[in-house]
Design a protein around this motif. Structure first.
Motif, PDB file in Angstrom:
ATOM      1  N   GLU A 294       0.911  -1.101  -0.025  1.00 37.58           N
ATOM      2  CA  GLU A 294       0.068  -0.024  -0.082  1.00 37.58           C
ATOM      3  C   GLU A 294       0.750   1.174  -0.114  1.00 37.58           C
ATOM      4  OE1 GLU A 294      -3.229   0.433  -0.326  1.00 37.58           O
ATOM      5  OE2 GLU A 294      -4.061  -1.641   0.154  1.00 37.58           O
ATOM      6  N   GLU A 295       1.940   1.136   0.579  1.00 36.29           N
ATOM      7  CA  GLU A 295       2.897   2.310   0.845  1.00 36.29           C
ATOM      8  C   GLU A 295       3.463   2.807  -0.432  1.00 36.29           C
ATOM      9  OE1 GLU A 295       2.553  -0.406   2.685  1.00 36.29           O
ATOM     10  OE2 GLU A 295       2.170   0.203   4.940  1.00 36.29           O
ATOM     11  N   CYS A 296       3.605   1.893  -1.382  1.00 39.33           N
ATOM     12  CA  CYS A 296       4.598   2.058  -2.543  1.00 39.33           C
ATOM     13  C   CYS A 296       4.521   3.551  -3.314  1.00 39.33           C
ATOM     14  CB  CYS A 296       4.271   0.988  -3.820  1.00 39.33           C
ATOM     15  SG  CYS A 296       5.169   1.163  -5.104  1.00 39.33           S
ATOM     16  N   GLU A 297       3.101   3.825  -3.499  1.00 41.57           N
ATOM     17  CA  GLU A 297       3.014   4.876  -4.148  1.00 41.57           C
ATOM     18  C   GLU A 297       3.552   6.214  -3.472  1.00 41.57           C
ATOM     19  OE1 GLU A 297      -0.874   3.904  -4.509  1.00 41.57           O
ATOM     20  OE2 GLU A 297      -1.120   4.844  -6.678  1.00 41.57           O
ATOM     21  N   GLU A 298       3.472   6.100  -2.100  1.00 42.71           N
ATOM     22  CA  GLU A 298       3.781   7.304  -1.197  1.00 42.71           C
ATOM     23  C   GLU A 298       5.276   7.167  -0.985  1.00 42.71           C
ATOM     24  OE1 GLU A 298       2.266   6.924   2.683  1.00 42.71           O
ATOM     25  OE2 GLU A 298       3.798   8.384   3.490  1.00 42.71           O
ATOM     26  N   SER A 300       7.557   5.794  -3.066  1.00 41.42           N
ATOM     27  CA  SER A 300       8.406   5.844  -4.139  1.00 41.42           C
ATOM     28  C   SER A 300       8.338   7.259  -4.940  1.00 41.42           C
ATOM     29  CB  SER A 300       7.908   4.724  -5.418  1.00 41.42           C
ATOM     30  OG  SER A 300       6.656   5.117  -5.830  1.00 41.42           O
ATOM     31  N   GLN A 301       7.417   8.052  -4.317  1.00 36.49           N
ATOM     32  CA  GLN A 301       7.162   9.357  -5.358  1.00 36.49           C
ATOM     33  C   GLN A 301       7.796  10.619  -4.422  1.00 36.49           C
ATOM     34  OE1 GLN A 301       5.554   9.410  -8.407  1.00 36.49           O
ATOM     35  NE2 GLN A 301       6.011   7.122  -7.862  1.00 36.49           N
ATOM     36  N   VAL A 319       4.157   4.414 -11.056  1.00 37.80           N
ATOM     37  CA  VAL A 319       3.625   3.155 -10.253  1.00 37.80           C
ATOM     38  C   VAL A 319       2.035   2.682 -11.168  1.00 37.80           C
ATOM     39  CG1 VAL A 319       2.198   2.452  -8.137  1.00 37.80           C
ATOM     40  CG2 VAL A 319       4.267   3.876  -7.935  1.00 37.80           C
ATOM     41  N   ARG A 321      -1.375   0.609 -11.147  1.00 32.71           N
ATOM     42  CA  ARG A 321      -1.962  -0.398 -10.166  1.00 32.71           C
ATOM     43  C   ARG A 321      -3.079  -1.190 -10.849  1.00 32.71           C
ATOM     44  NH1 ARG A 321       0.601  -0.975  -5.401  1.00 32.71           N
ATOM     45  NH2 ARG A 321       0.491   0.890  -4.037  1.00 32.71           N
ATOM     46  N   ALA A 353      -2.155   5.616 -17.569  1.00 36.38           N
ATOM     47  CA  ALA A 353      -1.191   5.783 -16.582  1.00 36.38           C
ATOM     48  C   ALA A 353       0.004   6.645 -17.297  1.00 36.38           C
ATOM     49  CB  ALA A 353      -0.709   4.282 -16.029  1.00 36.38           C
ATOM     50  N   TYR A 357       1.660  10.300 -15.949  1.00 30.84           N
ATOM     51  CA  TYR A 357       2.993  10.424 -15.586  1.00 30.84           C
ATOM     52  C   TYR A 357       3.450  11.806 -16.559  1.00 30.84           C
ATOM     53  CZ  TYR A 357       7.932   9.499 -14.685  1.00 30.84           C
ATOM     54  OH  TYR A 357       9.137   9.697 -14.284  1.00 30.84           O
ATOM     55  N   GLU A 389       2.008  -3.146 -10.254  1.00 29.50           N
ATOM     56  CA  GLU A 389       1.428  -4.153  -9.198  1.00 29.50           C
ATOM     57  C   GLU A 389       1.149  -5.327  -9.964  1.00 29.50           C
ATOM     58  OE1 GLU A 389      -2.058  -2.750  -7.726  1.00 29.50           O
ATOM     59  OE2 GLU A 389      -2.234  -4.168  -6.275  1.00 29.50           O
TER      60      GLU A 389
END
Ligand code: ZN
Length: 710
Positions: A294-298, A300-301, A319, A321, A353, A357, A389
Motif C-alpha cells: 500500500e505504501e509504494c505510491e507514497e 516511491s514518489q 506506479v 496499479r 497511466a 505521468y 502491481e
C-alpha cells in the motif's frame, strides 16, 4: 527489505603491490590508487555504474624538467571497478587551488580549466567532483554513494547530524556538508565545512549525496571508508524494518505478461514519435514486494537516493496499479484469436497511466524551467522505472544496457528508502535539486559517453534469430547487434547460446527446438521478459533431410521431420512473433532463410526442398495477411554457404563428382565468388531496413540463373 552488514574486502599489501607490478610504466601511487578504487567499485552497495570517484595527489616531471604537483582524479567514462591508470587524468594541483579561490565559475568554464591544465591532452575529462578532491589536503581521497550512508544522509540536516554522531560515536569524527549540486558550488560548501571542522576530522558527509574519506595512503583512506559504511550498516541492521501493508496479489499467465510488455513497448514508440525502446523486466523479490505494498505510491514518489541517479531513472518511477489479467482477457482462447477489444482495453489502461505521468513531468519541467530562467529544453517525459502491481520492476530505455543500469539502481533504491524511514524520515534531494541535475549539461554528457559516434540504424529494436548460435544466424546476430539492436538467440546447442550472450552486446537466448510450438512460445515469452517484445524475426534454423534415390521412396518419418523443422518451425516462430507484433502495434519484419531449394530443387534433397518451398509460400501468406498491420515478410535465397548444415564429407564427394575441389565447389557460380555467412547477414539487414519491401525473394548466391525466380 532493508540494509544489512556486508563483509568488505580487506586491504592486502600483496595485492596492492601486484597493481604496482601490473602497471610498471605508471606512477606507483596511481597504480595503488587503482587497487583500492577497484575494491570500492566492485561493491554495488558502495557505488553503482559510474557513481563515486577517487583521487591521489602526486607529482609529475614535464618534458622541460619541471616537477609539478598534480591531482590524479577519476576521469569521466571510467568506472571504479575496472579503472586503470590512464583513467586518472593528472591536473595541476596548484591551478585547482587557485580555482577554489574564485567566487563563481560556470560549468563549461570549470571543465575548460580542468582540460586546459591537464598533463596529458588526451586524458579523459576529470570528474565533476575534482575541486572537492583538490580541496582535501590529504594524499588519497575516496568518495562513494554507499547505500547505508545515503540512508542516513537523506534526512534533514539536524536528523542526519544527530544519527551520524550516535553511530560514529568515538570511532570516527565527521563534518556535514549541506546539499549543493556537485560542481563548483559543492566544493565551496565543502571548503566551509572543512574550515569549521577540527583539523584531524576523519570524514565528510555530503547530505543527500554520499561520503568522503581520506588518508596519507590508500590503505588508511579505504579502511576509514569501509569503517564508516560498516558502522552505519550495523546500526541499520539493528532496526526492525517497518512492516508494509500488502495488497492482494493476482498472478498472471505468461501470455498476459507478454501482452503487458508489448503494449508498453508500443505505447513508448507511439509517445516518442516512432522511436524504439527496450522494456526489460527484472526479477526482484525486494522490489516486487515493495510494489505490492500500500505504501509504494507514497514512498516511491519522493525522489532519488543520490542525485546522479536521476539521469538513469528520472526523478520518479511510475506506479501502475490494478493490472489484473481477468479484467482484460477473460477467456483462454482469446489470446490466440485477434482480440482488438481486449488489446485496446489494455492499451487504453496503460496509456492513461503514462499520460498522467507525462502530464506531471511537463509540470515538473515547466515550473523548474521557469525557476532557472526558461533556458532548458525539455527532455522526453517518459518514465524509465515502472513499478507494476502484480508484476514488479520494469525498466525502459533505448538500449538494454541502460535498462539494466536503471534496474540495478532501483534494486538499491528500495532498501535504502526503507532503511532511511526506519531510522528517521526519508528526505532526499528535492525535485528542484533533481531537476538541476537532470538538466545539468555535465550529467547529460555522461549519458553520451560510451555511446559510439556511429548512428545506430536499429537502436531500440529487438531481433529474434533462430539457429542464431552459429553460421549465418551468428553472423546476423553480430551484425544486428552492431546496429544497436537487442538480440534474442534461439539455438539447439547450449554452449553456443552461452557464447553469444557472453560476446554479443545486449544479447540473451534460449535453448529451443523450433519444431515444438510450446518451446517456441516460451522462448518468445523470455524475449518479452528481457526486451519487452520483438520487431524483427530471422527465421533461419533448418536441417538437411535427403531422400535417396528419390522422393517416391522417402521414409515418411524423414519427410515429417523435415516438414516439422523446415516448414512448421518457421510457422510456429512467425505465429508467435506476429501475435506479439500485432499487440505492440509498431509493425514488424519477418525474414525467412529459404535457400535456393524452393526455386531450384536439388536431386535427392526432396524432403528439404519441399519443406522450404512451403516456407516460401508461408512468407507470401504472411505478406497477404499482415501487411495491413505493417508487418513485412521477405525471404533470402542463399546458396552454398559454408555452415554446419553442410556435411563437409558430402561436399567433398559432390565436388569430386563434378571434378572440383571443395573450394571450387563453393565458388561455382556466375561471379566465381564464395558466398559467406556475413553476405547473407548483410542481406537480412538490408531487408530489415527496406521499409517498403515485402513479399520478396532476395538472392545471395553469386549468380545462379537456374535458381532465379520465374
Ligand atoms: Zn558523488
Amino acid at each position: 527489505m532493508t540494509i544489512s552488514s556486508r563483509n568488505y574486502a580487506p586491504y592486502i599489501e600483496g595485492d596492492a603491490q601486484a597493481f604496482v607490478a601490473k602497471f610498471p610504466d605508471d606512477d606507483d601511487a596511481v597504480a595503488i590508487r587503482c587497487y583500492t578504487s577497484n575494491l570500492i567499485g566492485r561493491e554495488s552497495s558502495l557505488v553503482l555504474h559510474g557513481g563515486g570517484n577517487t583521487s591521489v595527489k602526486s607529482t609529475v616531471t614535464t618534458k622541460l624538467g619541471e616537477t609539478i604537483d598534480v591531482l590524479c582524479v577519476k576521469g569521466s567514462g571510467y568506472n571504479l571497478d575496472t579503472i586503470v591508470p590512464k583513467g586518472f587524468p593528472q591536473v595541476s594541483l596548484d591551478h585547482l587551488h587557485k580555482m577554489l579561490s574564485l567566487d563563481s565559475l560556470s560549468d563549461p568554464e570549470m571543465v575548460n580549466e580542468f582540460r586546459s591544465h591537464m598533463m596529458n591532452a588526451s586524458s579523459p575529462t576529470p570528474s565533476v567532483e575534482t575541486l572537492l578532491h583538490a580541496l582535501i589536503p590529504h594524499k588519497y581521497v575516496d568518495h562513494s554513494h554507499a547505500d547505508a550512508i545515503v540512508a542516513l544522509a537523506d534526512q534533514t540536516v539536524e536528523s542526519a547530524t544527530k544519527i551520524f554522531s550516535k553511530v560514529f560515536g568515538a570511532e570516527l569524527t565527521f563534518c556535514v556538508v549541506p546539499y549543493v549540486m556537485p560542481g563548483f558550488g559543492l566544493a565551496g560548501a565543502a571548503k566551509k565545512a572543512l574550515e569549521s571542522a577540527p583539523a584531524d576530522v576523519d570524514c565528510m558527509i555530503l547530505l543527500k549525496h554520499g561520503l568522503f574519506t581520506w588518508g596519507p595512503d590508500a590503505k588508511s583512506s579505504y579502511e576509514k571508508h569501509i569503517k564508516a559504511v560498516s558502522l552505519v550498516e550495523k546500526y541499520l541492521e539493528s532496526h526492525q524494518p517497518k512492516p508494509l501493508t500488502m495488497r492482494p496479489f493476482s498472478e498472471s499467465s505468461e501470455k498476459f505478461f507478454d501482452k503487458v510488455s508489448t503494449t508498453f513497448r508500443g505505447l513508448y514508440s507511439d509517445l516518442s514519435g516512432g522511436k524504439s525502446w527496450i522494456v526489460s523486466f527484472r526479477e526482484s523479490d525486494t522490489v516486487a514486494s515493495f510494489v505490492q505494498s500500500e505504501e509504494c505510491e507514497e514512498l516511491s514518489q519522493v525522489g532519488c537516493i543520490t542525485p546522479d541517479h536521476v539521469i538513469r531513472t528520472k526523478a520518479l518511477p511510475m506506479v501502475v496499479r490494478g493490472l489484473v489479467e481477468s479484467k482484460f482477457y477473460d477467456v483462454e482462447e482469446s489470446y490466440f484469436k485477434e482480440t482488438p477489444e481486449s488489446d485496446t482495453k489494455l492499451r487504453n489502461y496503460l496509456k492513461s497511466a503514462l499520460d498522467k505521468y507525462i502530464e506531471r513531468y511537463h509540470e515538473y519541467f515547466e515550473s523548474n524551467n521557469l525557476r532557472v530562467g526558461g533556458i532548458k529544453q525539455e527532455l522526453d517525459p517518459l518514465p524509465r522505472v515502472l513499478l507494476v502491481e502484480n508484476f514488479g520492476l520494469f525498466t525502459v530505455a533505448r538500449d538494454f544496457g541502460s535498462c539494466s543500469i536503471a534496474a540495478d539502481i532501483y534494486e538499491h533504491t528500495v532498501p535504502t528508502i526503507m532503511a532511511s524511514n526506519v531510522v528517521g524520515e526519508y528526505n532526499p534531494a528535492s525535485l528542484e535539486d533533481l531537476f538541476d541535475c537532470e538538466y545539468w549539461s555535465l550529467e547529460q554528457a555522461k549519458l553520451k559517453l560510451g555511446q559510439s559516434g556511429k548512428s545506430m540504424k536499429l537502436k531500440g529494436k529487438v531481433v529474434l534469430i533462430t539457429g542464431g548460435g552459429s553460421g549465418i544466424g551468428l553472423e546476423t546476430a553480430k551484425l544486428f547487434a552492431s546496429e544497436g539492436s537487442a538480440v534474442f538467440i534461439i539455438d539447439m546447442v547450449e554452449e553456443r547460446i552461452a557464447s553469444c550472450v557472453a560476446t554479443i552486446k545486449n544479447c540473451r537466448g534460449a535453448l529451443v527446438d523450433v519444431s515444438d510450438p510450446v518451446q517456441v512460445e516460451h522462448a518468445f515469452h523470455l524475449a518479452c521478459r528481457a526486451f519487452g517484445g520483438v520487431d524483427i524475426v530471422i527465421s533461419n534454423a533448418g536441417i538437411v533431410v535427403q531422400a535417396d534415390p528419390g522422393i517416391a521412396s522417402v521414409d515418411p518419418a524423414q519427410l515429417a521431420l523435415s516438414m516439422n523443422v523446415n516448414f512448421l518451425g518457421h510457422q510456429f516462430v512467425s505465429s508467435a512473433a506476429v501475435r506479439r507484433m500485432v499487440t505492440q502495434g509498431s509493425g514488424g519484419c519477418l525474414l525467412f532463410n529459404v535457400s535456393k531449394a524452393p526455386l531450384n530443387p536439388g536431386a535427392k534433397l526432396g524432403p528439404y526442398c519441399i519443406a522450404k518451398a512451403a516456407t516460401l509460400a508461408l512468407m507470401r501468406q504472411y505478406t497477404v495477411d499482415y501487411s495491413h498491420r505493417l508487418i513485412r515478410s521477405n525471404c533470402v535465397n542463399a546458396d552454398r554457404v559454408r555452415t554446419n548444415l553442410f556435411d563437409m564429407e558430402l561436399v567433398e564427394k559432390r565436388a569430386q563428382a563434378r571434378g572440383l575441389s571443395a573450394d571450387q565447389y563453393f565458388k561455382a557460380n556466375a561471379l566465381g565468388v564464395e558466398v559467406l555467412s556475413a553476405d547473407v547477414a548483410d542481406a537480412f539487414l538490408y531487408l530489415a531496413l527496406s521499409l517498403k519491401t515485402t513479399g520478396s525473394i532476395f538472392t545471395v548466391d553469386g549468380g545462379n540463373i537456374a535458381a532465379a525466380p520465374r
